[in-house]
Design a protein around this motif. Structure first.
Motif, short mmCIF file in Angstrom:
data_model
loop_
_atom_site.label_atom_id
_atom_site.label_comp_id
_atom_site.label_asym_id
_atom_site.label_seq_id
_atom_site.Cartn_x
_atom_site.Cartn_y
_atom_site.Cartn_z
N SER A 144 0.61 -1.21 0.17
CA SER A 144 0.41 -0.08 0.13
C SER A 144 0.43 1.43 -0.03
CB SER A 144 -1.04 0.24 0.80
OG SER A 144 -1.64 1.31 1.08
N TYR A 145 1.44 0.71 0.90
CA TYR A 145 2.88 2.56 0.76
C TYR A 145 3.42 2.61 -0.21
CZ TYR A 145 6.07 5.28 2.45
OH TYR A 145 7.35 6.99 2.82
N ALA A 146 4.34 1.73 -1.12
CA ALA A 146 4.93 2.40 -2.23
C ALA A 146 3.79 2.31 -2.98
CB ALA A 146 5.77 0.53 -2.05
N SER A 147 2.40 2.10 -2.77
CA SER A 147 1.39 2.21 -4.31
C SER A 147 1.30 4.12 -3.71
CB SER A 147 0.07 1.70 -4.80
OG SER A 147 -0.13 1.40 -3.55
N GLN A 148 1.36 4.94 -2.61
CA GLN A 148 0.77 5.51 -3.01
C GLN A 148 1.25 6.70 -3.74
OE1 GLN A 148 -2.42 5.76 -1.10
NE2 GLN A 148 -2.01 3.98 -0.64
N THR A 149 2.69 6.01 -4.21
CA THR A 149 3.57 7.20 -4.96
C THR A 149 3.77 6.61 -6.64
OG1 THR A 149 5.00 8.02 -2.74
CG2 THR A 149 5.64 8.21 -5.32
N ALA A 150 3.88 5.35 -6.81
CA ALA A 150 4.09 5.11 -8.27
C ALA A 150 3.08 4.16 -8.21
CB ALA A 150 5.05 4.22 -7.69
N ARG A 151 2.88 3.96 -9.47
CA ARG A 151 2.02 2.68 -9.89
C ARG A 151 2.29 1.58 -9.78
NH1 ARG A 151 -0.04 1.09 -15.05
NH2 ARG A 151 -2.33 0.59 -15.21
N LEU A 152 2.69 0.46 -9.34
CA LEU A 152 3.16 -1.26 -9.19
C LEU A 152 2.59 -1.47 -10.36
CD1 LEU A 152 3.42 0.47 -6.26
CD2 LEU A 152 2.95 -2.14 -5.61
N LEU A 153 3.05 -2.48 -11.06
CA LEU A 153 2.48 -3.31 -12.11
C LEU A 153 2.81 -4.32 -11.65
CD1 LEU A 153 4.83 -0.73 -14.86
CD2 LEU A 153 2.16 -0.99 -14.45
N PRO A 154 1.96 -5.05 -13.00
CA PRO A 154 2.43 -6.86 -13.03
C PRO A 154 3.43 -7.09 -13.13
CG PRO A 154 0.46 -7.18 -13.70
CD PRO A 154 1.06 -4.77 -13.87
N GLY A 155 4.38 -8.32 -12.09
CA GLY A 155 5.59 -8.48 -12.04
C GLY A 155 6.67 -7.97 -11.32
N ASP A 156 6.27 -6.93 -11.25
CA ASP A 156 6.87 -6.03 -9.42
C ASP A 156 7.08 -6.20 -8.98
OD1 ASP A 156 7.07 -3.82 -11.63
OD2 ASP A 156 6.09 -2.44 -10.96
N LEU A 157 8.77 -6.13 -8.00
CA LEU A 157 8.54 -6.99 -7.17
C LEU A 157 8.97 -5.98 -5.61
CD1 LEU A 157 11.97 -8.61 -7.44
CD2 LEU A 157 9.24 -9.93 -7.89
N VAL A 158 8.44 -6.15 -5.10
CA VAL A 158 7.88 -5.13 -3.00
C VAL A 158 8.58 -6.32 -2.27
CG1 VAL A 158 6.85 -4.52 -1.39
CG2 VAL A 158 6.16 -4.33 -4.13
N LEU A 159 9.87 -6.02 -1.68
CA LEU A 159 10.99 -6.98 -1.29
C LEU A 159 10.44 -6.18 0.16
CD1 LEU A 159 12.60 -7.68 -3.36
CD2 LEU A 159 15.07 -6.83 -2.62
N THR A 160 10.39 -7.30 1.50
CA THR A 160 10.04 -6.19 2.60
C THR A 160 10.99 -6.62 3.82
OG1 THR A 160 9.33 -8.70 3.33
CG2 THR A 160 7.69 -7.60 2.14
N GLY A 161 12.09 -6.46 3.14
CA GLY A 161 13.49 -6.40 3.84
C GLY A 161 13.37 -7.20 4.83
N SER A 162 14.97 -7.34 5.44
CA SER A 162 15.50 -8.71 6.03
C SER A 162 15.82 -8.21 7.53
CB SER A 162 17.02 -8.60 5.44
OG SER A 162 18.23 -9.78 5.48
N PRO A 163 15.47 -9.68 8.44
CA PRO A 163 15.74 -9.44 9.76
C PRO A 163 17.32 -9.31 10.39
CG PRO A 163 15.75 -11.68 8.92
CD PRO A 163 15.20 -10.65 7.65
#
Length: 332
Positions: free
Chosen positions: A277-296
């Protein structure tokens, strides 16, 4: 160079997963892989010789029922996975990377990167970092930046450590794969735009993260994270419908057989839905795009042991299989 997929195989959730494979002729093709390690060439099954995995994702809501049918139909021709080379499962147009999204990891980095002249105790520094994380969570401010598709490589490919990278580090991450164009979607609806999940290892040269010549500018993600091969991806995209919840998946990374990272996604500050949701507030996310969610927690900076020539990383996430990456040092 890459290792044989069957030597690092691990089960994935659900009846099937998607991948991108290559035969002896080197041509890549989208594949459905079943739980017994058998492959369906989706170009043939869907009668589309030009089909790619990203093309499948661009039709995800309509093609998914057909994939279920193919997976369940014993009459569909299948081939041994060992006949093929496993490539990165998708070629993304955009990669949205998340920093500082696992609570313990952020606290560890905050302590590791503090100014040498900082006279506070380690306990005081950790308390400060914890307060910062609580404030970020309350204010709903994930930290997202952009990665380059050219950094992506296959899950079993060797990765060259550039001679200029003095402190190369590992960062195992859960990656969400977008299946519908998403722009300004809410956290409540964000997961409807996720086709599935895969494994990413977001390699980082710690020595070039911060611009020492211009500290007021801050981080240099181009230099530190985007060398060719610095994002081993895959092996599979497992459909999101195969996961009831991604809130308690286990991320494990071993270096030369020794466990370095072993954490649950429960330690995330922002869950997958909030990140998308946060990434989509600025950019238009497209099919096949990746949202990496951080590392532990458990990166090389924590252990005081960075990557070097000959190291082998084995990475796995619950329900997504496993990848193996060998590091090859570049001659200086």
């Amino acid at each position: 160079m890459s290792v044989k997929p069957q030597s690092v195989s691990a089960p994935f959730a659900g009846p099937f997963a998607l991948g991108t494979l290559a035969a002896d002729d080197g041509r890549a093709f989208p594949a459905l892989v079943d739980g017994e390690g058998r492959v369906v060439d989706l170009r043939t099954a869907l009668d589309d010789p030009a089909l790619t995995t990203r093309g499948l994702l661009e039709q995800w809501p309509t093609v998914l029922p057909g994939l279920r049918e193919i997976a369940a139909d014993a009459r569909v021709a299948r081939h041994p996975l060992s006949d093929f080379r496993v490539l990165a499962p998708v070629e993304p147009r955009q990669i949205f990377q998340s920093g500082a999204n696992y609570r313990q990891h952020v606290i560890d980095l905050h302590v590791a990167h503090r100014d040498p002249g900082d006279g506070r105790s380690e306990e005081e520094a950790r308390a400060e970092a914890a307060d910062i994380m609580d404030r970020r969570a309350a204010e709903d401010l994930p930290y997202v930046f952009i990665g380059l598709p050219s950094s992506v490589t296959g899950p079993y490919d060797d990765v060259t450590l550039p001679a200029w990278a003095k402190k190369p580090d590992w960062e195992l991450e859960l990656a969400a794969v977008i299946g519908r164009p998403a722009y300004r979607v809410s956290p409540e609806e964000a997961l409807e735009y996720v086709a599935g999940y895969t494994i990413a290892n977001d390699l980082t040269d710690r020595a070039t993260v911060f611009r020492r010549d211009m500290p007021q500018i801050g981080t240099d993600w181009l230099r530190s994270k985007n060398a060719p091969g610095f994002t081993p991806l895959g092996p599979w995209i497992v459909p999101s419908e195969s996961f009831g919840d991604t809130g308690d998946l286990r991320l494990t990374l071993k270096l030369n057989g020794e466990v370095m990272q072993d954490e649950s996604t429960k330690d995330m500050i922002f869950d997958v839905a909030r990140m998308v949701s946060y990434a989509s507030q600025t950019a238009r996310l497209l099919p096949g795009d990746l949202v990496l969610t951080g590392s532990p927690a458990g990166n090389g900076m924590h252990w005081g042991r960075l990557l070097r020539d000959g190291d082998v990383m084995d990475a796995s996430i619950t329900g997504l299989g496993a990848q193996r990456t060998r590091c090859v040092g570049e001659a200086s």
